[in-house]
Design a protein around this motif. Sequence first.
Motif, mmCIF file in Angstrom:
data_model
loop_
_atom_site.group_PDB
_atom_site.id
_atom_site.type_symbol
_atom_site.label_atom_id
_atom_site.label_comp_id
_atom_site.label_asym_id
_atom_site.label_seq_id
_atom_site.Cartn_x
_atom_site.Cartn_y
_atom_site.Cartn_z
ATOM 1 N N GLU A 121 0.833 -1.208 0.000
ATOM 2 C CA GLU A 121 0.000 0.000 0.000
ATOM 3 C C GLU A 121 0.867 1.257 0.000
ATOM 4 O O GLU A 121 0.565 2.227 -0.712
ATOM 5 N N ALA A 122 1.952 1.252 0.770
ATOM 6 C CA ALA A 122 2.849 2.413 0.818
ATOM 7 C C ALA A 122 3.551 2.614 -0.533
ATOM 8 O O ALA A 122 3.699 3.748 -0.997
ATOM 9 N N ARG A 141 1.115 4.244 -2.785
ATOM 10 C CA ARG A 141 0.987 5.687 -2.523
ATOM 11 C C ARG A 141 2.157 6.452 -3.138
ATOM 12 O O ARG A 141 1.985 7.559 -3.648
ATOM 13 N N ALA A 168 1.528 6.637 -6.904
ATOM 14 C CA ALA A 168 0.244 7.214 -7.305
ATOM 15 C C ALA A 168 0.269 8.576 -7.965
ATOM 16 O O ALA A 168 -0.470 8.773 -8.935
ATOM 17 N N ARG A 187 7.210 4.097 0.556
ATOM 18 C CA ARG A 187 6.606 5.205 -0.191
ATOM 19 C C ARG A 187 7.670 5.886 -1.069
ATOM 20 O O ARG A 187 7.432 6.161 -2.242
ATOM 21 N N LYS A 212 8.049 6.193 -5.258
ATOM 22 C CA LYS A 212 8.355 7.406 -6.019
ATOM 23 C C LYS A 212 9.532 7.173 -6.961
ATOM 24 O O LYS A 212 9.515 7.618 -8.110
#
Length: 176
Positions: A19-20, A23, A26, A162, A166
Amino acid sequence: MRAMVIYESMYGNTHAIAEAIGRGLAPGNDVTVVPVAEATPELLGEADLVVAGGPTHVHGMSGARSRQAAAEAAHKDGSGLTLEPHAQEPGLRDWFGTVGRIRGCGAAFDTRMGGPPVLTGRASKGIAQLLRRHGARLVDEPTSFFVTKNHHLEPQEAAHAREWGKQLAAAFVAPW
């Protein structure tokens, strides 16, 4: 870019990392995060980037026996462990046995105990190998996220995941 993050998780740690990562991927991208049991050929066919990850069991990717042992550990009185909804279903190793060609790019991650990989093992290396075998071009080296001896994520790992998401988005180059 359409990204798909596929995870196998027993106690929720790999799920949280997935999930991280999602994100992180995203902003400006279409991201789907799914347990391996829901990673359909249709979803896979739409993905430009496939990020796959699972827990490290017995120095590598989980198998039916190691998943069963993890489930038994969770069912012991006082374990404090809760099984994920799809924990007892087939894992990534099984899924790769049913998957055809992956048309886009890929990246692999795992969750494992801290320490040298020679001692702890790394599921991400096997996952990366299978991604390549199925045609994915890897956009980064296999990456590990750490859990404690009590099966909890180390405090900084969600932020690390996260940031890695990126980096994956920035490294992505369309294969066409």
